[in-house]
Design a protein around this motif. Structure first.
Motif, PDB file in Angstrom:
ATOM      1  N   CYS A  85     -11.323   1.950   0.513  1.00  0.00           N
ATOM      2  CA  CYS A  85     -10.762   0.944  -0.402  1.00  0.00           C
ATOM      3  C   CYS A  85     -11.388  -0.430  -0.112  1.00  0.00           C
ATOM      4  O   CYS A  85     -11.419  -0.876   1.040  1.00  0.00           O
ATOM      5  N   HIS A 109       0.631   1.880   6.463  1.00  0.00           N
ATOM      6  CA  HIS A 109       0.970   1.492   5.088  1.00  0.00           C
ATOM      7  C   HIS A 109       2.462   1.254   4.889  1.00  0.00           C
ATOM      8  O   HIS A 109       2.897   1.105   3.745  1.00  0.00           O
ATOM      9  N   SER A 133      -4.184   8.497  -5.955  1.00  0.00           N
ATOM     10  CA  SER A 133      -5.083   9.276  -5.101  1.00  0.00           C
ATOM     11  C   SER A 133      -4.279  10.297  -4.289  1.00  0.00           C
ATOM     12  O   SER A 133      -4.728  11.426  -4.084  1.00  0.00           O
ATOM     13  N   GLU A 134      -3.077   9.922  -3.881  1.00  0.00           N
ATOM     14  CA  GLU A 134      -2.267  10.891  -3.109  1.00  0.00           C
ATOM     15  C   GLU A 134      -1.831  12.055  -3.993  1.00  0.00           C
ATOM     16  O   GLU A 134      -1.762  13.197  -3.546  1.00  0.00           O
ATOM     17  N   CYS A 155      -7.911   5.226   0.793  1.00  0.00           N
ATOM     18  CA  CYS A 155      -7.224   4.041   1.325  1.00  0.00           C
ATOM     19  C   CYS A 155      -7.627   3.811   2.785  1.00  0.00           C
ATOM     20  O   CYS A 155      -7.791   2.678   3.222  1.00  0.00           O
ATOM     21  N   ALA A 193     -11.240   6.465  -6.199  1.00  0.00           N
ATOM     22  CA  ALA A 193     -10.205   6.897  -5.248  1.00  0.00           C
ATOM     23  C   ALA A 193      -9.743   8.318  -5.567  1.00  0.00           C
ATOM     24  O   ALA A 193      -9.569   9.159  -4.672  1.00  0.00           O
ATOM     25  N   GLY A 217      -3.243   4.003  -4.619  1.00  0.00           N
ATOM     26  CA  GLY A 217      -2.847   4.881  -3.512  1.00  0.00           C
ATOM     27  C   GLY A 217      -1.994   6.035  -4.027  1.00  0.00           C
ATOM     28  O   GLY A 217      -2.183   7.195  -3.633  1.00  0.00           O
ATOM     29  N   CYS A 268       0.839  -1.209   0.000  1.00  0.00           N
ATOM     30  CA  CYS A 268       0.000   0.000   0.000  1.00  0.00           C
ATOM     31  C   CYS A 268       0.872   1.256   0.000  1.00  0.00           C
ATOM     32  O   CYS A 268       0.632   2.197  -0.755  1.00  0.00           O
ATOM     33  N   CYS A 291       1.396   0.574  -4.390  1.00  0.00           N
ATOM     34  CA  CYS A 291       0.016   0.550  -4.906  1.00  0.00           C
ATOM     35  C   CYS A 291      -0.261   1.722  -5.864  1.00  0.00           C
ATOM     36  O   CYS A 291      -0.141   2.889  -5.490  1.00  0.00           O
ATOM     37  N   PRO A 314      -2.092   7.846   5.236  1.00  0.00           N
ATOM     38  CA  PRO A 314      -3.348   7.181   5.614  1.00  0.00           C
ATOM     39  C   PRO A 314      -3.875   7.592   6.992  1.00  0.00           C
ATOM     40  O   PRO A 314      -4.697   6.875   7.574  1.00  0.00           O
ATOM     41  N   ASN A 361      -9.107  -2.673   1.829  1.00  0.00           N
ATOM     42  CA  ASN A 361      -8.485  -2.126   3.035  1.00  0.00           C
ATOM     43  C   ASN A 361      -8.686  -3.047   4.244  1.00  0.00           C
ATOM     44  O   ASN A 361      -7.761  -3.306   5.020  1.00  0.00           O
ATOM     45  N   ARG A 380      -4.473  10.045   2.071  1.00  0.00           N
ATOM     46  CA  ARG A 380      -5.095   8.941   1.331  1.00  0.00           C
ATOM     47  C   ARG A 380      -6.412   8.571   2.017  1.00  0.00           C
ATOM     48  O   ARG A 380      -6.503   7.543   2.689  1.00  0.00           O
TER      49      ARG A 380
END
Ligand code: SF4
Length: 487
Positions: free
Chosen positions: A196, A252, A121-122, A192, A177, A118, A111, A115, A238, A199, A189
């Protein structure tokens, strides 16, 4: 005395023969130092990690998009000459089982470091509107609902076989996401952490990892910012409450906090610790539901239904009922491919009747598995003493090893069938499968005994509850074994 200890150690080392094995404590402290250094190296290697993430994003994008532009593979196409078959093998044969195995070994390193969802999305979250998180978004049931929804929907549209289905499920999840990141949580995130679909499963499986980011709370509290600088905050994407972090589940493993306040260290631990000790305080009903209903029920059913006599019998019963009610025309009703598998050119169409039988089969298998296993755990709880819901959730956690390995083995069915279709001889595969399942069963049994011991004093109650839990582990093992062997 304190100053003498190192001298005594060195003295002993001097007297050892050069070939003698170093004492275990020395090996242990070398591993500790290497892990701590690795964690701090990760904290300093953000550019390298970002580079890795973008490389995975690129591979991921090619594998989910390009196959949808190609004709569907024929019988003569293989992993090495058709991108769609290659992508199918990579996603379902290597990627997913590999990710789960990596969770058992290294926690959620996947993650935090690799990922693509992730990472994307970040990236979007860097430009997020940063709105406050609404209550619905932080609901703790999403990991359970998301896992069930994607597993069942994946079966309905044959996600293991068709690239358009992969694009809908994996691409749809990535798009969702990124959309969530655009609205909520600048540089975080949020998807996440709360939404998710895997998750919850990743949080469970990572509890087994022998490494974690350990937080020394007294060092944290004693820390004072040096006058010449030092990090005052850490950017945990996260949203892990770092000071009180006790396990791998929410972390993560991105490494950004390593060395923070001289209190956070990548360290080894007993792979049983999080379940035996931490889960007693932190286990929750959604995790129990995910284990009993999600993994032993729906996931096992999803691996089993295509070859199941019960599925055929349900379909037959539904068809007879429809005919008796005068609804013959519904027997052949088909739906768009994004609702139910519909590829007439491949002779692969699920009618509404097939879909209804699939849903009924999954519900039935889930009900039986969850009732038997949950009932067995409840019996063990009562054998210890008066009913306790918290104790029930803690006992269920002991099933995580056998649940995790079962899912890996279930995914290995796709790996094996793709390799067999390409002419590989896999007659040996039952041996490693049986060994892995037996190892996981022993691990779960060991955890069950330790967890029960934490709730019961010595005596007949503890023995009886341990025996009941070992019986549950045995049932859970048979649940997976029956995917491969007729018992
Ligand atoms: S606690 Fe947060 S910052 Fe630290 S390793 Fe885990 S995810 Fe990264």
């Amino acid at each position: 005395m304190a100053s003498c200890a190192p001298l005594a150690t060195e003295d002993r080392r001097d007297r050892m023969s050069p070939d003698a094995a170093p004492p275990a404590a020395t090996i242990g402290s070398k591993i500790d130092r290497a892990l701590a250094a690795l964690g701090e190296r990760m904290a300093r290697s953000r550019r390298l990690i970002l580079g890795l993430q973008w490389a995975v994003v690129l591979v991921y994008a090619v594998l989910i998009v390009v196959p949808t532009l190609l004709p569907l593979p024929g019988r003569l196409d293989h992993v090495w000459n058709h991108l769609t078959v290659f992508a199918q093998f990579v996603f379902w044969g290597i990627w997913w089982p590999g990710v789960l195995i990596s969770m058992i070994l290294f926690g959620r390193l996947w993650c935090g470091v690799l990922c693509p969802e992730g990472a994307l999305s970040e990236r979007v979250a860097h430009h997020s509107l940063g709105r406050a998180l609404p209550r619905w978004l932080t609901w703790k049931g999403w990991p359970f609902v998301g896992f069930l929804g994607t597993t069942v929907y994946g079966q309905m549209i044959s996600v293991y076989q068709y690239p358009a289905a992969v694009l809908v499920i994996l691409g749809g999840s990535t798009l969702a996401a990124m959309t969530v990141a655009f609205f909520y949580g600048r540089d975080k995130r949020v998807w996440c952490r709360y939404l998710c679909p895997v998750n919850g499963v990743f949080g469970l499986v990572s509890k087994l990892a022998p490494v974690h980011f350990r937080v020394d709370r007294s060092a944290w509290d004693a820390w004072r910012k040096p006058t010449d600088g030092g990090r005052a905050t850490v950017d945990c994407a996260p949203l892990v409450p770092l000071r009180t972090l006790e396990g791998n589940s929410p972390c993560h493993m991105c490494g950004r906090c390593a060395g923070f306040r001289d209190a956070v260290t990548l360290a080894r631990r007993s792979p049983n610790d999080e379940i035996v000790r931490v889960a007693g305080r932190r286990a929750n009903p959604w995790e129990s539901a995910l284990i009993l209903v999600g993994l032993f029920g729906v996931a096992a059913g999803a691996f089993r239904w295509t070859g199941s006599g019960a599925y055929v019998a349900l379909k037959q019963a539904f068809a007879e009922t429809l005919v008796a009610l005068g609804g013959e025309r519904l027997l052949d009703l088909d739906l768009p491919w994004w609702i139910l598998t519909n590829y007439p050119e491949k002779n692969d169409v699920m009618t509404a009747l097939d879909g209804a039988a699939l849903l009924a089969y999954l519900a039935l298998e889930t009900f039986v598995a969850a009732t038997l296993l949950g009932g067995g755990v409840a019996l063990a709880v009562r054998l210890v003493g008066p009913w306790s819901t918290a104790r029930f959730h803690h006992f269920v956690q002991a099933l995580i090893p056998v649940a995790a390995i079962g899912v890996v083995l279930g995914l290995s069915m796709t790996t094996a069938s793709l390799l067999r279709a390409d002419g590989f001889d896999l007659d040996w595969i039952d041996v490693p499968r049986a060994l892995a399942l037996a190892g996981a069963a022993l691990w779960s049994a060991r955890l069950a005994v330790a967890v029960v011991a934490g709730h019961a004093g010595r005596g007949a109650r503890r023995l009886a509850a341990s025996a009941a839990m070992i019986g549950v582990v045995g049932l859970a093992t048979v649940n997976w074994a029956s995917l491969f062997w007729t018992i």
